[in-house]
Motif scaffolding. Structure first.
Motif, PDB file in Angstrom:
ATOM      1  N   TYR A  31      66.506 109.280  83.242  1.00  8.65           N
ATOM      2  CA  TYR A  31      65.811 110.558  83.101  1.00  8.65           C
ATOM      3  C   TYR A  31      65.548 110.860  81.627  1.00  8.65           C
ATOM      4  N   ARG A  32      64.287 111.111  81.320  1.00 10.71           N
ATOM      5  CA  ARG A  32      63.927 111.557  79.977  1.00 10.71           C
ATOM      6  C   ARG A  32      63.001 112.748  80.161  1.00 10.71           C
ATOM      7  N   PRO A  33      63.323 113.892  79.532  1.00  7.69           N
ATOM      8  CA  PRO A  33      62.464 115.070  79.692  1.00  7.69           C
ATOM      9  C   PRO A  33      61.027 114.731  79.340  1.00  7.69           C
ATOM     10  N   PRO A  34      60.056 115.404  80.003  1.00  6.93           N
ATOM     11  CA  PRO A  34      58.641 115.044  79.837  1.00  6.93           C
ATOM     12  C   PRO A  34      58.169 115.082  78.382  1.00  6.93           C
ATOM     13  N   ASN A  35      58.733 116.000  77.566  1.00  5.01           N
ATOM     14  CA  ASN A  35      58.220 116.098  76.190  1.00  5.01           C
ATOM     15  C   ASN A  35      59.054 115.301  75.182  1.00  5.01           C
ATOM     16  N   THR A  36      59.881 114.356  75.698  1.00  7.64           N
ATOM     17  CA  THR A  36      60.712 113.569  74.772  1.00  7.64           C
ATOM     18  C   THR A  36      59.828 112.739  73.827  1.00  7.64           C
ATOM     19  N   GLN A  37      60.255 112.680  72.539  1.00  4.23           N
ATOM     20  CA  GLN A  37      59.462 111.875  71.592  1.00  4.23           C
ATOM     21  C   GLN A  37      59.423 110.428  72.078  1.00  4.23           C
ATOM     22  N   GLY A  83      63.345 102.651  71.269  1.00  5.41           N
ATOM     23  CA  GLY A  83      64.692 102.215  71.631  1.00  5.41           C
ATOM     24  C   GLY A  83      65.140 102.543  73.038  1.00  5.41           C
ATOM     25  N   GLY A  84      65.005 103.804  73.470  1.00  6.91           N
ATOM     26  CA  GLY A  84      65.738 104.226  74.679  1.00  6.91           C
ATOM     27  C   GLY A  84      64.915 104.227  75.945  1.00  6.91           C
ATOM     28  N   VAL A  85      65.634 104.154  77.076  1.00  3.68           N
ATOM     29  CA  VAL A  85      64.967 104.262  78.373  1.00  3.68           C
ATOM     30  C   VAL A  85      65.618 105.353  79.220  1.00  3.68           C
ATOM     31  N   GLY A  86      66.543 106.078  78.636  1.00  3.63           N
ATOM     32  CA  GLY A  86      67.188 107.155  79.393  1.00  3.63           C
ATOM     33  C   GLY A  86      68.454 106.702  80.098  1.00  3.63           C
ATOM     34  N   LEU A  87      69.125 105.680  79.571  1.00  4.69           N
ATOM     35  CA  LEU A  87      70.379 105.235  80.205  1.00  4.69           C
ATOM     36  C   LEU A  87      71.611 105.626  79.385  1.00  4.69           C
ATOM     37  N   GLY A  88      71.398 105.911  78.086  1.00  3.09           N
ATOM     38  CA  GLY A  88      72.525 106.134  77.177  1.00  3.09           C
ATOM     39  C   GLY A  88      73.482 107.221  77.654  1.00  3.09           C
ATOM     40  N   LEU A  89      72.953 108.435  77.932  1.00  5.08           N
ATOM     41  CA  LEU A  89      73.839 109.537  78.324  1.00  5.08           C
ATOM     42  C   LEU A  89      74.438 109.315  79.712  1.00  5.08           C
ATOM     43  N   ALA A  90      73.656 108.663  80.612  1.00  6.45           N
ATOM     44  CA  ALA A  90      74.176 108.392  81.963  1.00  6.45           C
ATOM     45  C   ALA A  90      75.420 107.503  81.857  1.00  6.45           C
ATOM     46  N   GLU A 113      73.828 108.248  67.554  1.00 10.37           N
ATOM     47  CA  GLU A 113      72.507 107.599  67.487  1.00 10.37           C
ATOM     48  C   GLU A 113      71.426 108.520  68.043  1.00 10.37           C
ATOM     49  N   ASN A 114      71.754 109.216  69.135  1.00 13.65           N
ATOM     50  CA  ASN A 114      70.797 110.172  69.713  1.00 13.65           C
ATOM     51  C   ASN A 114      70.504 111.294  68.714  1.00 13.65           C
ATOM     52  N   ALA A 115      71.571 111.818  68.098  1.00 13.29           N
ATOM     53  CA  ALA A 115      71.392 112.915  67.142  1.00 13.29           C
ATOM     54  C   ALA A 115      70.478 112.445  66.002  1.00 13.29           C
ATOM     55  N   HIS A 116      70.714 111.214  65.558  1.00 16.22           N
ATOM     56  CA  HIS A 116      69.905 110.646  64.472  1.00 16.22           C
ATOM     57  C   HIS A 116      68.446 110.496  64.915  1.00 16.22           C
ATOM     58  N   LYS A 117      68.293 110.146  66.211  1.00 17.33           N
ATOM     59  CA  LYS A 117      66.965 109.897  66.743  1.00 17.33           C
ATOM     60  C   LYS A 117      66.178 111.211  66.870  1.00 17.33           C
ATOM     61  N   TYR A 118      66.846 112.272  67.325  1.00 17.15           N
ATOM     62  CA  TYR A 118      66.106 113.487  67.666  1.00 17.15           C
ATOM     63  C   TYR A 118      66.129 114.570  66.576  1.00 17.15           C
ATOM     64  N   ALA A 119      67.087 114.516  65.628  1.00 11.87           N
ATOM     65  CA  ALA A 119      67.159 115.587  64.621  1.00 11.87           C
ATOM     66  C   ALA A 119      66.218 115.293  63.459  1.00 11.87           C
ATOM     67  N   ARG A 150      70.088 117.215  83.974  1.00  8.79           N
ATOM     68  CA  ARG A 150      69.310 116.022  84.337  1.00  8.79           C
ATOM     69  C   ARG A 150      69.369 114.931  83.270  1.00  8.79           C
ATOM     70  N   ILE A 151      69.591 115.315  81.996  1.00  3.81           N
ATOM     71  CA  ILE A 151      69.606 114.263  80.955  1.00  3.81           C
ATOM     72  C   ILE A 151      70.751 113.271  81.183  1.00  3.81           C
ATOM     73  N   PHE A 152      71.724 113.649  82.034  1.00  3.62           N
ATOM     74  CA  PHE A 152      72.837 112.721  82.312  1.00  3.62           C
ATOM     75  C   PHE A 152      72.521 111.795  83.500  1.00  3.62           C
ATOM     76  N   SER A 163      77.278 117.325  66.713  1.00  5.36           N
ATOM     77  CA  SER A 163      76.257 118.383  66.655  1.00  5.36           C
ATOM     78  C   SER A 163      75.145 118.000  65.697  1.00  5.36           C
ATOM     79  N   ASP A 164      73.930 118.413  66.084  1.00  2.32           N
ATOM     80  CA  ASP A 164      72.783 118.153  65.193  1.00  2.32           C
ATOM     81  C   ASP A 164      71.890 119.383  65.145  1.00  2.32           C
ATOM     82  N   ARG A 165      70.873 119.317  64.309  1.00  2.71           N
ATOM     83  CA  ARG A 165      69.912 120.424  64.207  1.00  2.71           C
ATOM     84  C   ARG A 165      68.558 120.000  64.781  1.00  2.71           C
TER      85      ARG A 165
HETATM   86  P1  ADP Z   1      67.289 107.991  75.624  1.00  2.00           P
HETATM   87  O1  ADP Z   1      67.759 108.548  74.335  1.00  2.00           O
HETATM   88  O2  ADP Z   1      67.246 106.537  75.655  1.00  2.00           O
HETATM   89  O3  ADP Z   1      66.061 108.636  76.127  1.00  2.00           O
HETATM   90  P2  ADP Z   1      69.648 109.171  76.678  1.00  2.00           P
HETATM   91  O4  ADP Z   1      70.282 109.053  78.000  1.00  2.00           O
HETATM   92  O5  ADP Z   1      70.496 108.870  75.502  1.00  2.00           O
HETATM   93  O6  ADP Z   1      68.368 108.283  76.713  1.00  2.00           O
HETATM   94  O7  ADP Z   1      69.085 110.630  76.539  1.00  2.00           O
HETATM   95  C1  ADP Z   1      68.360 111.229  77.597  1.00  2.00           C
HETATM   96  C2  ADP Z   1      67.474 112.342  77.069  1.00  2.00           C
HETATM   97  O8  ADP Z   1      68.295 113.413  76.558  1.00  2.00           O
HETATM   98  C3  ADP Z   1      66.635 111.943  75.919  1.00  2.00           C
HETATM   99  O9  ADP Z   1      65.415 111.389  76.353  1.00  2.00           O
HETATM  100  C4  ADP Z   1      66.418 113.260  75.179  1.00  2.00           C
HETATM  101  O10 ADP Z   1      65.326 113.956  75.732  1.00  2.00           O
HETATM  102  C5  ADP Z   1      67.674 114.044  75.467  1.00  2.00           C
HETATM  103  N1  ADP Z   1      68.592 114.004  74.336  1.00  2.00           N
HETATM  104  C6  ADP Z   1      69.681 113.221  74.169  1.00  2.00           C
HETATM  105  N2  ADP Z   1      70.324 113.496  73.022  1.00  2.00           N
HETATM  106  C7  ADP Z   1      69.626 114.484  72.437  1.00  2.00           C
HETATM  107  C8  ADP Z   1      69.783 115.230  71.222  1.00  2.00           C
HETATM  108  N3  ADP Z   1      70.787 114.965  70.367  1.00  2.00           N
HETATM  109  N4  ADP Z   1      68.871 116.188  70.932  1.00  2.00           N
HETATM  110  C9  ADP Z   1      67.864 116.450  71.781  1.00  2.00           C
HETATM  111  N5  ADP Z   1      67.650 115.803  72.951  1.00  2.00           N
HETATM  112  C10 ADP Z   1      68.526 114.830  73.265  1.00  2.00           C
END
Ligand code: ADP
Length: 485
Positions: free
Chosen positions: A423-429, A433-440, A376-382, A417-419, A404-406
């Motif tokens: 935490y969401r990097p400052p330039n995240t789109q 949907g997300g609040v930064g909990l998925g990868l954690a 879902e993340n790959a779909h969201k960001y690629a 930090r993304i884990f 893997s995605d492009r």
């Molecule tokens: P969310 O997607 O809700 O922000 P996640 O914990 O899933 O929360 O992801 C944390 C951050 O990691 C995201 O905000 C994004 O910046 C980065 N990230 C996760 N997956 C990808 C990816 N496939 N490509 C680029 N950045 C990603």
């Protein structure tokens, strides 16, 4: 030794010399020179033992004169008649002086040994005290008092150094010097600052101050070095105790937070279900805005569920069913779960099994959840149109599944930090949907199954997230899976 006592000893020793002389005098003709020498020598040694080297020398001189004048012929005159008598006299003087000197040296050694025993006793008592006190601060006070009293100083203080390396009122460069004499204002004219170190780290500073210049002899330096070490240990102990208190406080706050999240999540779920049901019926009645309400209710529901999961994962309370599962089941379930959400985007699944069945010991549902989140993340960001690739292989004692995605990839400084939760990097789109909990949650789910979840930049651009789970040997395959045996 007091002056009066010294005077008493001198007087008594001269009295003994006089009595001995008077007793020997009437029988001097019958006395052998060796007897007289020995008796005078005895008097000199007794005097040296009781009154010290000087008394020994003075008694030796007086005995020499008495011996010569009263006991060597011609009597009552200075100077011996025969050269052999001179030899006896000189030998007597030399032996008495050497004996007095040796006795003195032995006495000094005995005194030094006594001082050292006292020092060791004091250190042992202090060590026991420092270990036994309930509060480390009390140990510091006790140590400072012992140093002050033993070295007879006006002031002795122990400053603790905060983690950044400076003690209150003591600048960094003072801490760095071993011993620093200082002219101070007021009555104190001399001060020493001694750094207190534990394992090469300065934990505090011992400050000694006095009205006179502080000159320490080697024994005092030794004593100070030992006590400084005790003080350093006590400072370190007090720091550790404070840290333990803080940790206990944090732990209690954490427990409270978990309880709060659990109860709030539970209480939110019921109204959310009602809101969703109402929106659904409004939508069926033709109200277009109800779809937004329904979506938002879904999003809140997911967030609440994620929060609850994270707090339970952190508390180690997530039930896991660790069973033998073939990787095909996991990949099959993944394709089924995500293909609807991917729309036009292609999902390329491959398996590098080397002709073997890939089997692992993991919780199927929770591992699926991790992979769904990664896809879902790959779909969201690629960018649209680029495929998502899923690949599985055996990696030593583990099974690896990469997604893997492009997309834009994750900058180097953000990769760990993304884990972290939220935490969401400052330039995240910005995305709904997300609040930064998925990868954690995903990483904790992997950890809970004795696996790992890591990020790697993908060669040629994009991201690769790899989930690793414990692999199982094919002979361990579950019953009923005939093709696995
Ligand atoms: P969310 O997607 O809700 O922000 P996640 O914990 O899933 O929360 O992801 C944390 C951050 O990691 C995201 O905000 C994004 O910046 C980065 N990230 C996760 N997956 C990808 C990816 N496939 N490509 C680029 N950045 C990603």
């Amino acid at each position: 030794m007091t002056r009066a006592r010294r005077l008493r000893i001198w007087a008594s020793e001269f009295l003994v010399l006089a009595v001995v002389t008077l007793v020997m005098l009437p029988i001097r003709d019958r006395l052998d020179k060796a007897h007289t020498t020995l008796i005078f020598l005895l008097v000199v040694l007794t005097g040296a033992a009781r009154g010290g080297r000087i008394l020994g020398f003075v008694l030796a001189g007086c005995s020499f004169l008495l011996f010569d004048v009263l006991f060597l012929e011609p009597y009552n005159s200075f100077g011996a008649s025969k050269s052999v008598d001179w030899l006896v006299l000189v030998a007597f003087l030399a032996v008495s002086a050497i004996a007095a000197q040796m006795l003195h040296r032995e006495q000094m050694r005995a005194e030094e040994a006594r001082q050292r025993t006292l020092e060791v006793d004091r250190l042992a008592a202090l060590g026991a005290e420092a270990l036994n006190v309930v509060r480390a601060e009390d140990a510091l006070t006790a140590i400072a008092a012992v140093i002050r009293e033993t070295l007879k100083l006006r002031r002795c203080e122990i400053h603790t150094v905060p983690r950044d390396g400076t003690a209150a009122g003591v600048s960094e460069d003072l801490v760095a010097h071993t011993v620093l004499p200082r002219e101070a204002g007021g009555n104190e004219v001399s001060a020493l600052f001694i750094p207190l170190r534990v394992r090469d780290r300065t934990v505090g500073v011992l400050e000694l101050a006095d009205e006179h210049r502080i000159d320490l002899d080697s024994a005092q330096r030794r004593f100070l070095a030992a006590l400084s070490y005790y003080a350093a240990l006590a400072v370190e102990r007090s720091r550790l105790a404070a840290e333990a208190d803080r940790t206990e406080g944090l732990r209690a706050a954490n427990r409270l937070k978990d309880a709060l999240i659990a109860s709030v999540s539970h209480d939110l779920r019921t109204p959310l279900t009602t809101i969703k049901a109402l929106a659904h019926s409004l939508r069926n009645g033709g109200d277009e805005r109800a779809a937004t309400i329904e979506d938002e209710a879904d999003r809140l529901n997911r967030l609440v569920a994620d929060l609850l999961d994270l707090s339970q994962l952190q508390a180690g309370r997530v039930p896991l069913q660790l069973e033998l599962n073939p990787i095909d089941d996991l990949l099959g379930a993944l394709v089924q779960r995500v293909s609807g959400a991917l729309g036009e985007r292609r999902l390329l699944v491959s398996m590098d099994d080397g002709g073997e069945l890939l089997v692992g010991r993991f919780d199927l549902g929770q591992s699926l959840r991790v992979l769904v989140n990664l896809v879902e993340n790959a779909h969201k960001y690629a960018p649209p149109g680029t495929p998502i690739e899923v690949c599985a292989w055996r990696d030593g004692p583990q099974l690896a599944v990469s997604v893997s995605d492009r997309g834009p990839g994750v900058p180097e400084q953000e990769r760990n930090r993304i884990f972290e939760p939220f935490y969401r990097p400052p330039n995240t789109q910005p995305d709904a949907g997300g609040v930064g909990l998925g990868l954690a949650i995903a990483r904790r789910l992997a950890d809970a199954q004795a696996g790992t979840l890591d990020y790697e930049p993908r060669p040629g651009g994009g991201s690769t997230f790899t989930l690793r789970l414990p692999a199982a040997d094919v002979t361990e395959a579950p019953e009923g899976a005939d093709d696995l045996a």
